[in-house]
Write a protein that holds these residues in place. Structure first.
Motif, PDB file in Angstrom:
ATOM      1  N   ALA A  91       0.826  -1.210   0.000  1.00  0.00           N
ATOM      2  CA  ALA A  91       0.000   0.000   0.000  1.00  0.00           C
ATOM      3  C   ALA A  91       0.859   1.259   0.000  1.00  0.00           C
ATOM      4  N   VAL A  92       1.925   1.242   0.780  1.00  0.00           N
ATOM      5  CA  VAL A  92       2.819   2.390   0.829  1.00  0.00           C
ATOM      6  C   VAL A  92       3.553   2.555  -0.502  1.00  0.00           C
ATOM      7  N   GLN A  93       4.018   1.442  -1.082  1.00  0.00           N
ATOM      8  CA  GLN A  93       4.707   1.507  -2.374  1.00  0.00           C
ATOM      9  C   GLN A  93       3.781   2.061  -3.451  1.00  0.00           C
ATOM     10  N   ASP A  94       2.531   1.612  -3.463  1.00  0.00           N
ATOM     11  CA  ASP A  94       1.566   2.103  -4.448  1.00  0.00           C
ATOM     12  C   ASP A  94       1.286   3.586  -4.244  1.00  0.00           C
ATOM     13  N   SER A  95       1.206   4.005  -2.985  1.00  0.00           N
ATOM     14  CA  SER A  95       0.960   5.410  -2.692  1.00  0.00           C
ATOM     15  C   SER A  95       2.113   6.285  -3.167  1.00  0.00           C
ATOM     16  N   LYS A  96       3.339   5.785  -3.053  1.00  0.00           N
ATOM     17  CA  LYS A  96       4.506   6.531  -3.529  1.00  0.00           C
ATOM     18  C   LYS A  96       4.456   6.730  -5.039  1.00  0.00           C
ATOM     19  N   LYS A  97       4.012   5.692  -5.754  1.00  0.00           N
ATOM     20  CA  LYS A  97       3.934   5.790  -7.213  1.00  0.00           C
ATOM     21  C   LYS A  97       2.884   6.799  -7.656  1.00  0.00           C
ATOM     22  N   GLN A  98       1.889   7.031  -6.811  1.00  0.00           N
ATOM     23  CA  GLN A  98       0.825   7.967  -7.147  1.00  0.00           C
ATOM     24  C   GLN A  98       1.202   9.412  -6.853  1.00  0.00           C
ATOM     25  N   ASN A  99       2.390   9.629  -6.256  1.00  0.00           N
ATOM     26  CA  ASN A  99       2.816  10.975  -5.899  1.00  0.00           C
ATOM     27  C   ASN A  99       4.187  11.324  -6.480  1.00  0.00           C
ATOM     28  N   PRO A 100       4.364  11.181  -7.788  1.00  0.00           N
ATOM     29  CA  PRO A 100       5.686  11.465  -8.364  1.00  0.00           C
ATOM     30  C   PRO A 100       6.076  12.935  -8.255  1.00  0.00           C
ATOM     31  N   ASP A 101       5.080  13.821  -8.110  1.00  0.00           N
ATOM     32  CA  ASP A 101       5.374  15.255  -8.071  1.00  0.00           C
ATOM     33  C   ASP A 101       5.851  15.731  -6.707  1.00  0.00           C
ATOM     34  N   VAL A 102       5.780  14.878  -5.700  1.00  0.00           N
ATOM     35  CA  VAL A 102       6.225  15.269  -4.349  1.00  0.00           C
ATOM     36  C   VAL A 102       7.339  14.331  -3.873  1.00  0.00           C
ATOM     37  N   GLY A 103       8.220  13.994  -4.802  1.00  0.00           N
ATOM     38  CA  GLY A 103       9.364  13.173  -4.435  1.00  0.00           C
ATOM     39  C   GLY A 103       9.029  11.733  -4.142  1.00  0.00           C
ATOM     40  N   ASN A 104       7.936  11.234  -4.751  1.00  0.00           N
ATOM     41  CA  ASN A 104       7.517   9.844  -4.545  1.00  0.00           C
ATOM     42  C   ASN A 104       7.281   9.505  -3.073  1.00  0.00           C
ATOM     43  N   LYS A 105       6.832  10.494  -2.309  1.00  0.00           N
ATOM     44  CA  LYS A 105       6.485  10.224  -0.915  1.00  0.00           C
ATOM     45  C   LYS A 105       5.067   9.677  -0.843  1.00  0.00           C
ATOM     46  N   PRO A 106       4.804   8.753   0.068  1.00  0.00           N
ATOM     47  CA  PRO A 106       3.438   8.233   0.209  1.00  0.00           C
ATOM     48  C   PRO A 106       2.479   9.338   0.645  1.00  0.00           C
ATOM     49  N   LYS A 107       1.189   9.129   0.369  1.00  0.00           N
ATOM     50  CA  LYS A 107       0.181  10.061   0.837  1.00  0.00           C
ATOM     51  C   LYS A 107       0.142  10.064   2.361  1.00  0.00           C
ATOM     52  N   LYS A 108      -0.412  11.137   2.910  1.00  0.00           N
ATOM     53  CA  LYS A 108      -0.464  11.249   4.366  1.00  0.00           C
ATOM     54  C   LYS A 108      -1.293  10.125   4.972  1.00  0.00           C
ATOM     55  N   SER A 109      -2.371   9.724   4.272  1.00  0.00           N
ATOM     56  CA  SER A 109      -3.205   8.639   4.793  1.00  0.00           C
ATOM     57  C   SER A 109      -2.415   7.333   4.868  1.00  0.00           C
ATOM     58  N   ALA A 110      -1.575   7.083   3.851  1.00  0.00           N
ATOM     59  CA  ALA A 110      -0.747   5.876   3.853  1.00  0.00           C
ATOM     60  C   ALA A 110       0.291   5.937   4.956  1.00  0.00           C
ATOM     61  N   PHE A 111       0.822   7.128   5.193  1.00  0.00           N
ATOM     62  CA  PHE A 111       1.798   7.309   6.263  1.00  0.00           C
ATOM     63  C   PHE A 111       1.194   6.947   7.615  1.00  0.00           C
ATOM     64  N   TRP A 112       0.002   7.473   7.903  1.00  0.00           N
ATOM     65  CA  TRP A 112      -0.595   7.225   9.214  1.00  0.00           C
ATOM     66  C   TRP A 112      -1.099   5.790   9.350  1.00  0.00           C
ATOM     67  N   LEU A 113      -1.507   5.174   8.258  1.00  0.00           N
ATOM     68  CA  LEU A 113      -1.861   3.761   8.311  1.00  0.00           C
ATOM     69  C   LEU A 113      -0.634   2.930   8.672  1.00  0.00           C
ATOM     70  N   HIS A 114       0.481   3.247   8.051  1.00  0.00           N
ATOM     71  CA  HIS A 114       1.735   2.550   8.310  1.00  0.00           C
ATOM     72  C   HIS A 114       2.170   2.739   9.766  1.00  0.00           C
ATOM     73  N   ILE A 115       2.158   3.983  10.216  1.00  0.00           N
ATOM     74  CA  ILE A 115       2.616   4.300  11.571  1.00  0.00           C
ATOM     75  C   ILE A 115       1.672   3.704  12.614  1.00  0.00           C
ATOM     76  N   SER A 116       0.371   3.732  12.365  1.00  0.00           N
ATOM     77  CA  SER A 116      -0.587   3.159  13.315  1.00  0.00           C
ATOM     78  C   SER A 116      -0.361   1.661  13.482  1.00  0.00           C
ATOM     79  N   SER A 117      -0.074   0.981  12.381  1.00  0.00           N
ATOM     80  CA  SER A 117       0.180  -0.461  12.443  1.00  0.00           C
ATOM     81  C   SER A 117       1.441  -0.750  13.247  1.00  0.00           C
ATOM     82  N   PHE A 118       2.478   0.041  13.021  1.00  0.00           N
ATOM     83  CA  PHE A 118       3.712  -0.155  13.769  1.00  0.00           C
ATOM     84  C   PHE A 118       3.580   0.301  15.221  1.00  0.00           C
TER      85      PHE A 118
END
Length: 241
Positions: A91-118
């Motif tokens: 999910a994070v990898q896919d989110s990065k691909k969807q944001n090529p204009d911001v340095g391939n960073k994941p969306k904020k929603s993907a970030f918080w999903l990742h961090i919440s799981s960890f």
């Protein structure tokens, strides 16, 4: 009160907060230290965590119906942990691909999903500082050492994904999760059957989180460093077991 679990929880929290200063890790080919740390983490899972599932089996069989269907399949939880964290990684990898204009960073929603799981992941590790099958200071230190190295590997991967956002917010959340997990363990005790299932889930998660950092070709990881870390820690665990 036994202060050692709290001290180790604080040490593990500091690992998350300070790992970004280990600039020697940011290299291609991959730092051999990270490969050794990954080997140690996997060794701990196979020598200590997975065998404990068998010891907990009787508790699972006598538990309520909500977990009774797993009475002979606790290892399914290990597989589930692996699958869930693999799904998060995708999910994070896919989110990065969807944001090529911001340095391939994941969306904020993907970030918080990742961090919440960890956060849950780290909280469980913190809880197990208090409630573990093997008693004794030496076993506790072995667990703390393995998890400290594992957190360095995890921290490195999360920083690669989320860049500055992880340093500003993520690492603080994950550091606090360890202390929260310890506090829950200090104040209460999860039923043994449920703890066994959480052990299984954690083992699969750790295996995935290590291997996803080691396997990609672009990492140019060191097989020998990984093998030395794993075999060396297995020898240490068996010699004191």
């Amino acid at each position: 009160m036994d202060w050692m679990p709290l001290i180790l929880a604080l040490v593990l929290a500091v690992v998350h907060l300070s790992a970004r200063r280990m600039v020697f890790l940011e290299s291609i080919p991959r730092s051999k230290f990270l490969s050794i740390a990954g080997g140690v983490s996997v060794a701990y899972v196979f020598i200590h965590i997975l065998p404990e599932l068998k010891e907990h089996q009787e508790s699972i069989e006598e538990s309520a119906q909500v977990v009774a269907f797993l009475e002979h399949h606790a290892y399914l939880l290990a597989m589930l942990g692996l699958i869930i964290f693999y799904g998060l990684e995708k999910a994070v990898q896919d989110s990065k691909k969807q944001n090529p204009d911001v340095g391939n960073k994941p969306k904020k929603s993907a970030f918080w999903l990742h961090i919440s799981s960890f956060f849950i992941y780290n909280g469980l590790i913190g809880y197990l500082l208090v409630h573990r099958e093997e008693a004794g200071l030496w076993n506790l230190l072995l667990y703390g050492f393995a998890m400290a190295l594992h957190f360095i590997v995890v921290d490195f991967g999360l920083r690669e994904h989320h860049k500055g956002r992880y340093d500003r917010e993520g690492r603080w959340v994950l550091a606090s999760a360890i202390v929260v997990g310890w506090a829950i363990g200090f104040m209460t005790e999860i039923p043994e059957a449920v703890l066994a299932l959480l052990f299984a889930f954690l083992s699969g998660s750790i295996i995935l989180n290590v291997l996803k950092e080691e396997i990609p070709q672009e990492r140019q990881s060191s097989f020998w460093a990984f093998a030395i870390g794993g075999i060396g820690y297995v020898i240490l665990l068996l010699s004191v077991g």
